[in-house]
Design a protein around this motif. Structure first.
Motif, PDB file in Angstrom:
ATOM      1  N   ARG A 193       0.858  -1.200   0.000  1.00  0.00           N
ATOM      2  CA  ARG A 193       0.000   0.000   0.000  1.00  0.00           C
ATOM      3  C   ARG A 193       0.880   1.231   0.000  1.00  0.00           C
ATOM      4  N   GLN A 207      -0.043 -10.174   5.502  1.00  0.00           N
ATOM      5  CA  GLN A 207      -1.375 -10.453   6.036  1.00  0.00           C
ATOM      6  C   GLN A 207      -1.613 -11.959   6.104  1.00  0.00           C
ATOM      7  N   GLU A 209      -5.227 -13.843   5.715  1.00  0.00           N
ATOM      8  CA  GLU A 209      -6.682 -13.705   5.612  1.00  0.00           C
ATOM      9  C   GLU A 209      -7.302 -15.093   5.631  1.00  0.00           C
TER      10      GLU A 209
HETATM   11  N1  PHE Z   1      -9.019  -7.351   3.361  1.00  0.00           N
HETATM   12  C1  PHE Z   1      -9.182  -6.529   4.532  1.00  0.00           C
HETATM   13  C2  PHE Z   1      -7.976  -5.611   4.649  1.00  0.00           C
HETATM   14  O1  PHE Z   1      -7.011  -5.827   3.981  1.00  0.00           O
HETATM   15  C3  PHE Z   1      -9.280  -7.349   5.777  1.00  0.00           C
HETATM   16  C4  PHE Z   1     -10.539  -8.151   5.810  1.00  0.00           C
HETATM   17  C5  PHE Z   1     -10.546  -9.425   5.321  1.00  0.00           C
HETATM   18  C6  PHE Z   1     -11.696  -7.625   6.338  1.00  0.00           C
HETATM   19  C7  PHE Z   1     -11.696 -10.186   5.340  1.00  0.00           C
HETATM   20  C8  PHE Z   1     -12.851  -8.341   6.377  1.00  0.00           C
HETATM   21  C9  PHE Z   1     -12.847  -9.629   5.882  1.00  0.00           C
HETATM   22  O2  PHE Z   1      -7.983  -4.676   5.400  1.00  0.00           O
END
Ligand code: PHE
Length: 340
Positions: A193, A207, A209
């Motif tokens: 980002r 991350q 997820e």
């Molecule tokens: N993808 C979101 C983020 O990067 C995080 C997220 C994942 C939120 C799944 C809700 C459900 O900030």
């Protein structure tokens, strides 16, 4: 005198020293100033002159034999001496070897993934350069949606359809497109980002997820799964709190807080005296997302969540500057040698 000379001949032939010291003693006792060669020469002088020629020849031979023998063994011992210095002396103390260490982010990622693997989640990975569909459109970000700006995307200048992924939700789109429910998977990986680098933010981070889709999955399943995770990862006393939030791809959406790991909820400067620390976003997968990925939203429902590994590692190891993870300063990294 001839008998004496013969006796020394056999002695010299039989001479076989075990080490350099024995050789040196032999040299002194034979060719030394008080050695037997000297005695023989003294005897030689007293011989009648007709015998001198014959005996002199033997004496010379004996002397050069002694010299050759000494020279030979000198060489033998000299080469074993160099061998000794070139080969490792196994009786010496060892040279210490510093063990390598996993990077703290690897340690935390492995811990998170194994906690979810225990309850049946698989691991899925995907590309770091993503197209608009997988990073945004399939996840219910319409074109011109302001949430696209929320994520400070790095676009690829040659082709605006491509960007560095801003979250690993893109991997979950790929999993949904390519498999049928029930789905239970987590996607760890690096994301990008366009943020100013500081102690709390970086232009790249990691991350994990998670996604769970099946018939009859409810918000209660989401809550129970995340409570299990928080207690496995932090401690059994950890409490969680879900606050309403917004993500385009989940409905309803929430942020999850855990009771502060430092003050256990009493309030301290880490949790800004609230007793809670935010660790992830989550929610029920929006039916539009399921339909976009070819999953019947009338039959199936699911939950998703996502957390930053750096943030979790900072809480776990009480690290106060995110930049430390990317600087590769050995003084920082070697603190993790023992691993967890
Ligand atoms: N993808 C979101 C983020 O990067 C995080 C997220 C994942 C939120 C799944 C809700 C459900 O900030």
């Amino acid at each position: 005198m001839q008998d004496k000379i013969n006796k020394y001949f056999t002695e010299v032939d039989a001479f076989n020293p075990a080490n350099a010291e024995e050789l040196e003693q032999f040299r002194i006792s034979s060719l030394g100033r008080k050695g037997w060669m000297q005695d023989l020469l003294i005897d030689f002088k007293t011989l009648p002159s007709e015998q001198k020629r014959e005996t002199g020849k033997f004496l010379n031979e004996l002397k050069s034999k002694v010299e050759r023998r000494i020279e030979h063994f000198k060489n033998v011992f000299a080469s074993t001496e160099t061998e000794k210095t070139t080969y490792t002396d196994l009786s010496r103390p060892g040279i210490p070897v510093t063990p390598g260490a996993h990077h703290p982010l690897t340690l935390v990622r492995n811990q998170i993934t194994s906690i979810f693997q225990k309850i049946g989640f698989s691991i899925s990975e995907g590309p770091e350069m993503e197209d608009d569909w997988h990073n945004f459109s399939a996840l219910n970000f319409p074109p011109e949606h302001p949430a696209r700006d929320m994520q400070d995307t790095f676009f690829i200048s040659k082709d605006p359809d491509f960007a560095l992924r801003t979250h690993t939700s893109s991997v979950q789109v790929r999993v949904m497109e390519n498999s049928k429910p029930p789905i239970r998977t987590i996607s760890p990986g690096r994301v990008y980002r366009n943020e100013a680098i500081s102690a709390r933010a970086h232009c790249q981070f990691h991350q994990v997820e998670g996604l769970c889709i099946d018939e009859g999955i409810s918000f209660a399943d989401l809550k129970q799964t995340l409570l299990y995770f928080a207690r496995e990862f932090f401690s059994v006393e950890t409490e969680i709190r879900l606050r309403p939030s917004y993500f385009p791809f989940t409905e309803p959406s929430a942020e999850m807080d855990i009771s502060c790991t430092l003050c256990k909820g009493k309030g301290c400067n880490v949790c800004k005296y609230s007793g809670w620390t935010e660790i992830m976003g989550c929610g029920m997968v929006d039916p539009n997302v399921l339909d976009n990925c070819g999953i019947d939203s009338h039959k199936y429902s699911g939950f998703a969540f996502g957390m930053g590994i750096e943030r979790i590692a900072m809480l776990k190891y009480k690290i106060n500057d995110l930049r430390l993870f990317f600087e590769n300063d050995v003084r920082f990294l070697k603190q993790f040698i023992a691993g967890i």
